[in-house]
Scaffold this active site. Structure first.
Site, PDB file in Angstrom:
ATOM      1  N   GLY A 154      -1.693   0.606  -7.204  1.00 33.08           N
ATOM      2  CA  GLY A 154      -0.225   1.744  -8.391  1.00 33.08           C
ATOM      3  C   GLY A 154      -1.259   0.244  -9.483  1.00 33.08           C
ATOM      4  O   GLY A 154      -0.321   0.740 -10.785  1.00 33.08           O
ATOM      5  N   GLU A 189      -5.134   0.488   2.843  1.00 35.40           N
ATOM      6  CA  GLU A 189      -4.455   0.156   1.231  1.00 35.40           C
ATOM      7  C   GLU A 189      -4.576  -1.141   0.583  1.00 35.40           C
ATOM      8  O   GLU A 189      -4.449  -2.139   0.857  1.00 35.40           O
ATOM      9  CB  GLU A 189      -2.550   0.486   1.086  1.00 35.40           C
ATOM     10  CG  GLU A 189      -2.164   1.458   1.773  1.00 35.40           C
ATOM     11  CD  GLU A 189      -1.432   1.933   1.327  1.00 35.40           C
ATOM     12  OE1 GLU A 189      -0.971   2.444   0.852  1.00 35.40           O
ATOM     13  OE2 GLU A 189       0.280   0.953   1.093  1.00 35.40           O
ATOM     14  N   HIS A 226       3.290  -2.796   4.748  1.00 35.42           N
ATOM     15  CA  HIS A 226       3.147  -2.638   2.854  1.00 35.42           C
ATOM     16  C   HIS A 226       2.973  -3.829   2.520  1.00 35.42           C
ATOM     17  O   HIS A 226       3.459  -4.946   3.159  1.00 35.42           O
ATOM     18  CB  HIS A 226       3.885  -1.792   2.876  1.00 35.42           C
ATOM     19  CG  HIS A 226       3.288  -1.169   1.580  1.00 35.42           C
ATOM     20  ND1 HIS A 226       2.950  -1.555   0.171  1.00 35.42           N
ATOM     21  CD2 HIS A 226       3.362  -0.017   1.233  1.00 35.42           C
ATOM     22  CE1 HIS A 226       2.562  -1.020  -0.726  1.00 35.42           C
ATOM     23  NE2 HIS A 226       2.028   0.102  -0.129  1.00 35.42           N
ATOM     24  N   GLY A 250       1.843   6.573  -3.197  1.00 33.81           N
ATOM     25  CA  GLY A 250       3.135   5.743  -3.777  1.00 33.81           C
ATOM     26  C   GLY A 250       3.598   6.523  -5.157  1.00 33.81           C
ATOM     27  O   GLY A 250       4.360   7.934  -4.989  1.00 33.81           O
ATOM     28  N   GLY A 251       3.183   6.784  -6.375  1.00 37.01           N
ATOM     29  CA  GLY A 251       3.759   6.513  -7.828  1.00 37.01           C
ATOM     30  C   GLY A 251       3.363   8.623  -7.822  1.00 37.01           C
ATOM     31  O   GLY A 251       4.396   9.146  -8.489  1.00 37.01           O
ATOM     32  N   GLU A 299       2.902  -4.463   0.124  1.00 34.14           N
ATOM     33  CA  GLU A 299       4.500  -5.028  -1.245  1.00 34.14           C
ATOM     34  C   GLU A 299       5.615  -5.781   0.131  1.00 34.14           C
ATOM     35  O   GLU A 299       6.297  -6.716  -0.759  1.00 34.14           O
ATOM     36  CB  GLU A 299       5.333  -4.028  -1.591  1.00 34.14           C
ATOM     37  CG  GLU A 299       4.141  -3.416  -3.076  1.00 34.14           C
ATOM     38  CD  GLU A 299       4.559  -2.021  -3.319  1.00 34.14           C
ATOM     39  OE1 GLU A 299       5.458  -1.616  -3.219  1.00 34.14           O
ATOM     40  OE2 GLU A 299       3.466  -1.637  -3.796  1.00 34.14           O
ATOM     41  N   ASN A 305       5.158   7.362  -0.930  1.00 32.19           N
ATOM     42  CA  ASN A 305       6.037   6.251  -0.252  1.00 32.19           C
ATOM     43  C   ASN A 305       6.682   6.115  -1.946  1.00 32.19           C
ATOM     44  O   ASN A 305       5.898   5.916  -3.051  1.00 32.19           O
ATOM     45  CB  ASN A 305       5.082   4.850   0.316  1.00 32.19           C
ATOM     46  CG  ASN A 305       5.823   4.436   0.240  1.00 32.19           C
ATOM     47  OD1 ASN A 305       6.945   3.458  -0.361  1.00 32.19           O
ATOM     48  ND2 ASN A 305       5.059   3.159  -0.205  1.00 32.19           N
ATOM     49  N   TRP A 306       7.651   6.423  -1.881  1.00 33.61           N
ATOM     50  CA  TRP A 306       8.741   6.496  -3.001  1.00 33.61           C
ATOM     51  C   TRP A 306       9.229   5.012  -3.553  1.00 33.61           C
ATOM     52  O   TRP A 306       9.460   4.763  -4.526  1.00 33.61           O
ATOM     53  CB  TRP A 306       9.982   7.133  -2.413  1.00 33.61           C
ATOM     54  CG  TRP A 306      10.144   8.675  -3.228  1.00 33.61           C
ATOM     55  CD1 TRP A 306       8.965   9.293  -2.954  1.00 33.61           C
ATOM     56  CD2 TRP A 306      11.286   9.872  -3.201  1.00 33.61           C
ATOM     57  NE1 TRP A 306       9.304  10.908  -2.910  1.00 33.61           N
ATOM     58  CE2 TRP A 306      10.396  10.883  -2.850  1.00 33.61           C
ATOM     59  CE3 TRP A 306      12.310   9.708  -2.969  1.00 33.61           C
ATOM     60  CZ2 TRP A 306      10.718  12.163  -3.015  1.00 33.61           C
ATOM     61  CZ3 TRP A 306      13.074  10.529  -2.508  1.00 33.61           C
ATOM     62  CH2 TRP A 306      12.576  12.028  -2.542  1.00 33.61           C
ATOM     63  N   LYS A 307       8.949   3.855  -2.714  1.00 31.22           N
ATOM     64  CA  LYS A 307       9.106   2.591  -2.375  1.00 31.22           C
ATOM     65  C   LYS A 307      10.863   2.516  -2.778  1.00 31.22           C
ATOM     66  O   LYS A 307      11.488   2.942  -3.035  1.00 31.22           O
ATOM     67  CB  LYS A 307       8.390   2.269  -3.896  1.00 31.22           C
ATOM     68  CG  LYS A 307       6.932   2.163  -3.732  1.00 31.22           C
ATOM     69  CD  LYS A 307       5.884   1.200  -4.588  1.00 31.22           C
ATOM     70  CE  LYS A 307       4.138   2.338  -3.969  1.00 31.22           C
ATOM     71  NZ  LYS A 307       3.233   0.799  -4.756  1.00 31.22           N
ATOM     72  N   SER A 364      -3.476   4.433  -5.551  1.00 28.34           N
ATOM     73  CA  SER A 364      -3.608   5.159  -6.373  1.00 28.34           C
ATOM     74  C   SER A 364      -4.537   6.542  -6.270  1.00 28.34           C
ATOM     75  O   SER A 364      -5.195   7.159  -6.841  1.00 28.34           O
ATOM     76  CB  SER A 364      -4.871   4.603  -7.400  1.00 28.34           C
ATOM     77  OG  SER A 364      -4.090   3.598  -8.298  1.00 28.34           O
TER      78      SER A 364
HETATM   79  C1  PEP Z   1       1.344   2.776  -1.759  1.00 27.00           C
HETATM   80  O1  PEP Z   1       2.054   1.765  -2.503  1.00 27.00           O
HETATM   81  O2  PEP Z   1       1.680   2.869  -0.440  1.00 27.00           O
HETATM   82  C2  PEP Z   1       0.455   3.190  -2.905  1.00 27.00           C
HETATM   83  C3  PEP Z   1      -0.423   4.050  -2.425  1.00 27.00           C
HETATM   84  O3  PEP Z   1       0.999   2.745  -4.329  1.00 27.00           O
HETATM   85  P1  PEP Z   1       0.099   3.877  -5.402  1.00 27.00           P
HETATM   86  O4  PEP Z   1      -0.237   5.623  -4.753  1.00 27.00           O
HETATM   87  O5  PEP Z   1       1.020   4.277  -6.298  1.00 27.00           O
HETATM   88  O6  PEP Z   1      -0.954   3.301  -5.626  1.00 27.00           O
END
Ligand code: PEP
Length: 238
Positions: free
Chosen positions: A165, A159, A91, A218-219, A93, A9-11, A197
């Protein structure tokens, strides 16, 4: 057996698309489903770039309607036309930034299925909810409220909001407990992803947990260097 999936997920980030070429070179024939969900503006270009590679693309949200007067929104059919096979929905966010409710997420999932996209339905508790012992109730309520009333295939991502994050992850036992509930309450063979994470250093331990069929990342999905070890750990777990 549910499909094994590593989804990025590049957000609202736009990494150099050369990262994707490097990822594809490192996993020319992935033994798992590989998926990248870029911002909507990059979807068509990324899908085109990946057309000869075994990496699929997805959106990060869609509207409930297929077209119309909805300024700033994107429909599931538009994502599909831009090459997407999947769409992330609900999600945390989006729930936080846009006040998305379980009922809205369900409507979006139905719209996605109607457009032949596979929804990735995200669920998770806040730290406050975990600390007050409400995790399983929260997950059950979110699932009951947002799961479309159909047997069409979809993906569920657990999640925990406090793990996204932050570099913090639940214990294997905490993940296992939630995934056991999800396995029990969702259609058979639904892939159950963990997200929050995930990195190369913890991926193998997470993929060894019962009923974890992959990760939503994500990241660590923004560079081939960070994402490839996660994909490799999932391949090794199959
Ligand atoms: C996400 O936003 O779906 C996520 C899992 O982010 P991260 O891996 O950066 O915690």
């Amino acid at each position: 057996m549910p499909q094994k999936i590593a989804a990025g997920n590049w957000k609202m980030n736009a990494p150099d698309l050369g990262e994707v070429d490097a990822l594809a070179r490192q996993h020319p024939d992935p033994g798992v489903t590989l998926l990248l969900c870029p911002p909507a503006t990059l979807l068509a270009a990324l899908s085109e770039r990946l057309s000869d590679m075994k990496i699929q693309t997805g959106g990060q949200d869609c509207h409930t309607a297929s077209s119309g007067a909805h300024t700033g929104d994107v429909s599931a059919a538009m994502l599909k036309a831009a090459g997407a096979s999947h769409v992330i929905l609900g999600h945390s966010e989006r729930r936080a930034d846009h006040g998305e409710s379980d009922a809205l997420v369900r409507q979006k999932a139905e719209a996605a299925l109607e457009a032949s996209l596979t929804p990735i339905l995200c669920l998770g508790e806040t730290l406050e909810q975990r600390d007050s012992g409400q995790t399983l109730d929260v997950i059950e309520t979110q699932l009951a409220g947002s799961l479309p009333k159909t047997d069409a295939p979809l993906i569920i991502a657990y999640e925990p909001v406090w793990a996204i994050g932050t570099g913090r992850t639940p214990t294997p036992g905490q993940i296992e407990e939630v995934h056991a509930l999800l396995r029990d309450r969702s259609p058979a063979d639904t892939p159950l992803l963990y997200g929050g994470s995930v990195k190369g250093s913890n991926a193998a331990e997470i993929f060894a947990i019962a009923n974890v069929d992959g990760a939503l990342v994500g990241g660590a999905s923004l560079t081939a260097e960070a994402f490839s070890p996660i994909v490799s750990a999932l391949e090794a777990s199959v």
